[in-house]
Motif scaffolding. Sequence first.
Motif, PDB file in Angstrom:
ATOM      1  N   HIS A 205       0.691  -1.287   0.080  1.00  0.00           N
ATOM      2  CA  HIS A 205      -0.013   0.030   0.000  1.00  0.00           C
ATOM      3  C   HIS A 205       0.852   1.462  -0.071  1.00  0.00           C
ATOM      4  O   HIS A 205       0.484   2.408  -0.270  1.00  0.00           O
ATOM      5  CB  HIS A 205      -1.019  -0.113   1.246  1.00  0.00           C
ATOM      6  N   LEU A 206       2.089   1.285   0.619  1.00  0.00           N
ATOM      7  CA  LEU A 206       2.907   2.247   0.470  1.00  0.00           C
ATOM      8  C   LEU A 206       3.645   2.656  -1.056  1.00  0.00           C
ATOM      9  O   LEU A 206       4.206   3.575  -1.024  1.00  0.00           O
ATOM     10  CB  LEU A 206       4.172   2.367   1.506  1.00  0.00           C
ATOM     11  N   HIS A 207       3.390   1.507  -1.786  1.00  0.00           N
ATOM     12  CA  HIS A 207       3.958   1.927  -3.334  1.00  0.00           C
ATOM     13  C   HIS A 207       3.129   2.922  -3.925  1.00  0.00           C
ATOM     14  O   HIS A 207       2.025   2.882  -4.096  1.00  0.00           O
ATOM     15  CB  HIS A 207       4.244   0.541  -3.724  1.00  0.00           C
ATOM     16  N   HIS A 208       4.045   3.540  -4.745  1.00  0.00           N
ATOM     17  CA  HIS A 208       3.175   4.483  -5.913  1.00  0.00           C
ATOM     18  C   HIS A 208       3.541   4.026  -7.088  1.00  0.00           C
ATOM     19  O   HIS A 208       4.959   3.979  -7.374  1.00  0.00           O
ATOM     20  CB  HIS A 208       3.317   5.986  -5.406  1.00  0.00           C
ATOM     21  N   PRO A 209       2.926   4.215  -8.131  1.00  0.00           N
ATOM     22  CA  PRO A 209       3.231   3.740  -9.408  1.00  0.00           C
ATOM     23  C   PRO A 209       4.562   4.743 -10.061  1.00  0.00           C
ATOM     24  O   PRO A 209       5.110   4.432 -10.917  1.00  0.00           O
ATOM     25  CB  PRO A 209       2.047   4.100 -10.631  1.00  0.00           C
ATOM     26  N   SER A 210       4.498   6.232  -9.492  1.00  0.00           N
ATOM     27  CA  SER A 210       5.631   6.803  -9.992  1.00  0.00           C
ATOM     28  C   SER A 210       6.877   6.625  -9.574  1.00  0.00           C
ATOM     29  O   SER A 210       7.560   6.833 -10.124  1.00  0.00           O
ATOM     30  CB  SER A 210       5.253   8.256  -9.451  1.00  0.00           C
ATOM     31  N   GLN A 211       6.923   5.690  -8.683  1.00  0.00           N
ATOM     32  CA  GLN A 211       8.420   5.286  -8.273  1.00  0.00           C
ATOM     33  C   GLN A 211       8.609   4.072  -9.217  1.00  0.00           C
ATOM     34  O   GLN A 211      10.091   3.995  -9.344  1.00  0.00           O
ATOM     35  CB  GLN A 211       8.274   4.475  -6.716  1.00  0.00           C
ATOM     36  N   GLY A 212       7.853   3.177  -9.840  1.00  0.00           N
ATOM     37  CA  GLY A 212       8.499   2.497 -10.799  1.00  0.00           C
ATOM     38  C   GLY A 212       7.703   1.162 -10.223  1.00  0.00           C
ATOM     39  O   GLY A 212       6.787   1.101  -9.522  1.00  0.00           O
TER      40      GLY A 212
ATOM     41  N   LEU B 244      15.506 -10.195 -18.255  1.00  0.00           N
ATOM     42  CA  LEU B 244      16.875  -9.377 -17.954  1.00  0.00           C
ATOM     43  C   LEU B 244      17.952  -9.533 -18.760  1.00  0.00           C
ATOM     44  O   LEU B 244      18.862  -8.723 -19.550  1.00  0.00           O
ATOM     45  CB  LEU B 244      17.158  -9.751 -16.727  1.00  0.00           C
ATOM     46  N   LEU B 245      18.122 -10.887 -19.218  1.00  0.00           N
ATOM     47  CA  LEU B 245      19.402 -11.245 -20.100  1.00  0.00           C
ATOM     48  C   LEU B 245      19.100 -10.925 -21.568  1.00  0.00           C
ATOM     49  O   LEU B 245      20.037 -10.600 -22.214  1.00  0.00           O
ATOM     50  CB  LEU B 245      19.671 -12.716 -19.861  1.00  0.00           C
ATOM     51  N   THR B 246      17.711 -11.000 -21.773  1.00  0.00           N
ATOM     52  CA  THR B 246      17.485 -10.492 -23.236  1.00  0.00           C
ATOM     53  C   THR B 246      17.140  -9.335 -23.370  1.00  0.00           C
ATOM     54  O   THR B 246      16.845  -8.503 -24.457  1.00  0.00           O
ATOM     55  CB  THR B 246      16.478 -11.406 -23.931  1.00  0.00           C
ATOM     56  N   ARG B 247      17.401  -8.392 -22.210  1.00  0.00           N
ATOM     57  CA  ARG B 247      17.112  -6.856 -21.995  1.00  0.00           C
ATOM     58  C   ARG B 247      15.921  -6.551 -22.660  1.00  0.00           C
ATOM     59  O   ARG B 247      15.529  -5.234 -23.290  1.00  0.00           O
ATOM     60  CB  ARG B 247      18.089  -6.184 -22.923  1.00  0.00           C
ATOM     61  N   ARG B 248      14.645  -7.031 -22.416  1.00  0.00           N
ATOM     62  CA  ARG B 248      13.311  -6.710 -22.363  1.00  0.00           C
ATOM     63  C   ARG B 248      12.938  -6.070 -21.434  1.00  0.00           C
ATOM     64  O   ARG B 248      11.857  -5.376 -21.422  1.00  0.00           O
ATOM     65  CB  ARG B 248      12.459  -7.916 -22.664  1.00  0.00           C
ATOM     66  N   LEU B 249      13.777  -6.161 -20.031  1.00  0.00           N
ATOM     67  CA  LEU B 249      13.146  -5.509 -18.952  1.00  0.00           C
ATOM     68  C   LEU B 249      14.175  -4.145 -18.778  1.00  0.00           C
ATOM     69  O   LEU B 249      15.467  -4.447 -18.516  1.00  0.00           O
ATOM     70  CB  LEU B 249      13.227  -6.344 -17.715  1.00  0.00           C
ATOM     71  N   PRO B 250      13.570  -3.015 -18.958  1.00  0.00           N
ATOM     72  CA  PRO B 250      14.697  -2.058 -18.321  1.00  0.00           C
ATOM     73  C   PRO B 250      14.409  -1.903 -17.167  1.00  0.00           C
ATOM     74  O   PRO B 250      13.789  -1.678 -16.112  1.00  0.00           O
ATOM     75  CB  PRO B 250      13.747  -0.701 -18.861  1.00  0.00           C
ATOM     76  N   THR B 251      15.816  -1.852 -16.592  1.00  0.00           N
ATOM     77  CA  THR B 251      16.310  -1.927 -15.070  1.00  0.00           C
ATOM     78  C   THR B 251      16.026  -0.689 -14.358  1.00  0.00           C
ATOM     79  O   THR B 251      15.704  -0.843 -13.028  1.00  0.00           O
ATOM     80  CB  THR B 251      17.834  -2.474 -14.995  1.00  0.00           C
ATOM     81  N   THR B 252      16.048   0.419 -15.074  1.00  0.00           N
ATOM     82  CA  THR B 252      15.572   1.664 -14.516  1.00  0.00           C
ATOM     83  C   THR B 252      14.123   1.711 -13.976  1.00  0.00           C
ATOM     84  O   THR B 252      13.860   2.465 -13.309  1.00  0.00           O
ATOM     85  CB  THR B 252      16.115   2.884 -15.251  1.00  0.00           C
ATOM     86  N   ALA B 253      13.442   0.766 -14.709  1.00  0.00           N
ATOM     87  CA  ALA B 253      12.047   1.076 -14.735  1.00  0.00           C
ATOM     88  C   ALA B 253      11.385   0.312 -13.255  1.00  0.00           C
ATOM     89  O   ALA B 253      10.335   0.179 -12.823  1.00  0.00           O
ATOM     90  CB  ALA B 253      11.118   0.498 -15.960  1.00  0.00           C
ATOM     91  N   VAL B 254      12.421  -0.334 -12.643  1.00  0.00           N
ATOM     92  CA  VAL B 254      12.195  -1.262 -11.444  1.00  0.00           C
ATOM     93  C   VAL B 254      12.561  -0.352 -10.150  1.00  0.00           C
ATOM     94  O   VAL B 254      13.683   0.014  -9.946  1.00  0.00           O
ATOM     95  CB  VAL B 254      13.013  -2.550 -11.327  1.00  0.00           C
ATOM     96  N   ALA B 255      11.348  -0.393  -9.226  1.00  0.00           N
ATOM     97  CA  ALA B 255      11.703   0.433  -7.986  1.00  0.00           C
ATOM     98  C   ALA B 255      12.442  -0.436  -6.969  1.00  0.00           C
ATOM     99  O   ALA B 255      13.146   0.243  -6.381  1.00  0.00           O
ATOM    100  CB  ALA B 255      10.530   1.235  -7.409  1.00  0.00           C
ATOM    101  N   GLY B 256      12.031  -1.575  -7.027  1.00  0.00           N
ATOM    102  CA  GLY B 256      12.413  -2.582  -5.882  1.00  0.00           C
ATOM    103  C   GLY B 256      11.941  -3.921  -6.123  1.00  0.00           C
ATOM    104  O   GLY B 256      11.038  -4.415  -6.825  1.00  0.00           O
TER     105      GLY B 256
END
Length: 730
Positions: A38-45, A107-119
């Motif tokens: 509940h403390l997570h906000h979409p703007s964080q990632g 992650l290995l195929t670089r489909r996931l942008p690592t900067t888009a993950v907050a935690g």
Amino acid sequence: MVQFHENIITDLLDDPQGGLVILSAGLGLHKLIAALLHLHHPSQGSLLILSASPSQKTSIIQNYENTLSSSQTPSEITSDLPAHHRLSLYSSGGIFFITTRILIVDLLTRRLPTTAVAGIILLNAHSLSDTSTEAFIVRILRSSNRGLFVRAFSDRPHAMVSGFAKAERTLKCLFLRKLHLWPRFQVYVSQDLERNPPAVVDIRVPMSPYMIGIQKAVIEVMDACLKEMRKTNKVDVEDLTVENGLFKSFDEIVRRQLDPIWHTLGKKTKQLVSDLKTLRKLLDYLVRYDAVTYLKYLDSLRASESFRSVWIFAESSYKIFDLAKKRVFRFGRLDGGKYVGQSKTTATKKRKLEDSNSEKEVVVGASADNGAVLQEVLEEPPKWKVLLDILQEIQEERQRKSLSGEELITEDCAYDNGIVLVACKDEHSCMQLEDCINKGSHKVMQEEWKKYLLSKVELRALPKCNKKKAKKPKGFGILDGVIPSASGQKAEISSISRLEHEALLAAASEINKQTEKNNAAEDELQTCEGSEGHKRARRKGKNKKTVVKPGKSDKKSARKSKSEACSSEDDDQKNQCTSTAAGGLIEQPNEVTSSKKWLLQKHCQGFDAEQPIKNKQFPPVHFHPLDTDQHILDILQPSVIVVYHPDMVFVRQIEIYKAENPSKVIKVYFLFYDESTEVQKFEASIRRENGAFESLIRQKSMMMIPVDHAAELIKFCTVGSPLSTIRIYL
């Protein structure tokens, strides 16, 4: 949410990098995770949840939806979603359950942008290792996203002390520096849970003498197997105790020590590891299941493990099988109309006397030539009667309050649904207890006995394969495959078992025939009723009298007289303690049925044995299996809880439920078998958890954590292993 949950969240938010939280089992981990979500906000990632079991996913989502109204709900990313769809979800900033396999591929195929993950929220941290996929994922994300937080959780402290410095190695592979320990004896936790405790009634149920004998014999066999394990000198002696052998983790402890040298061990040592697991099940099933189900399990063990097992050849193993049989039936003979029990010392002598009298009495049947008889015992579990008494007491107390006009002053009386929750170990126990309340305990035992006998017939009908001759055992001794016995004694015992087996098959075949006969009679009665109704419809509207010719009888009157005769015959059978429905008859030719000998003597409790059950009134009862890991207390909100099979995790859940509802009156009944391994296991589980937390507290005071994880991470990514790191004592 309880107050100490807020304290845990505050400690986690103090460190932006995250931390590892280890708390006691049953303290509401799913509620803690839902509060963090509940403390997570979409703007964080995006927030990714890893290593969650199906039951944890369900409980977290349910608690998340029930606590606060939120537009976004945690969803699950599976392999069914296409790659471009997964990419859009990663960039949306939502909360997702995802498996490590899908995430590492993206992650290995670089489909996931690592900067888009907050935690990352990582559950079941006790299962991590240096080479696990979760550690590899964290290493990749940390290398390109320094602001990523990792919050790991575990509710199994005993698993975090297995091995060498398990907690320290877990922190190192997740690049964390903070370890948060929350045991049950922590000050904030104990204050919150003990402020308004529920009313507890501890009931100690005495075990039957046969159950005490079986438990003692199993412990003796387990102790003998542990002594054989100690002789190998390849396992830590401190871990090889009977108390540790009561838990499933004992297998993991032994296998972890023997895994490096497993290929060098002999067959006997490997079999001892498997036998200890079987003996632990025997102790658990003794206090969990009824006598017939326990005997059926022992028969399956004898058929599957008779040749390769070691524990069966121990001296005390004979008592286990013998006492388990005595709880269900007794095998003997009829001597002048009286039942005479069969014993090992007098079996041969009795057989000779019966053979000498065979000329006077000619009998027909499977084992009729020696007057064998099976007497039903069908010992009911002592907890059944105690449970029925508790439910009746609850109902009488509620009726007394309603008649006297007493009202609860609590605020929660408006939504008190009056449900009594009974917590059992598994679903089989729940269904059996429900049948016990609806049908009566005696009828439930009769049905289980009938199923046991019918399984004997089905087993006999299976095609037999060609049996190979058994090889001679190499060793000699109690645990080496051979028990010394005289030839006469061996023949005597085998003859007794053969007669017993034949008597069981004869009784089972009679039950099978009677069942088929009853089914055929029911089908015939239905067809007769259908034809009679058709005839009545054809004669409807006609007022002519029917003339019965001499020599012909009315079918309806014949059928009526037949039904009256059957009902009178049934009444006669009810007044007797034996019946032909579950036993075979040994008939003598040219004699009336009154002189028949019974092959199976019914265990009779009187004609009105089940009458009190029908007259008793019970409150609404809900049975909950504990092995499903469902959090049912918040859904049902019961006011009375009966813990039929004690479990430490469920006890903690009751404490959390009461702490969240301080104004609700809750009464808890605990059912223990007095002086049993059930009590020993429950108390040992609490001691083991407290000991694990004490060990973790000592490790935390001497733990070596790298000062700069970033520098170490760079070395990991460039060289592949840490060359030199600065360490300090925290």
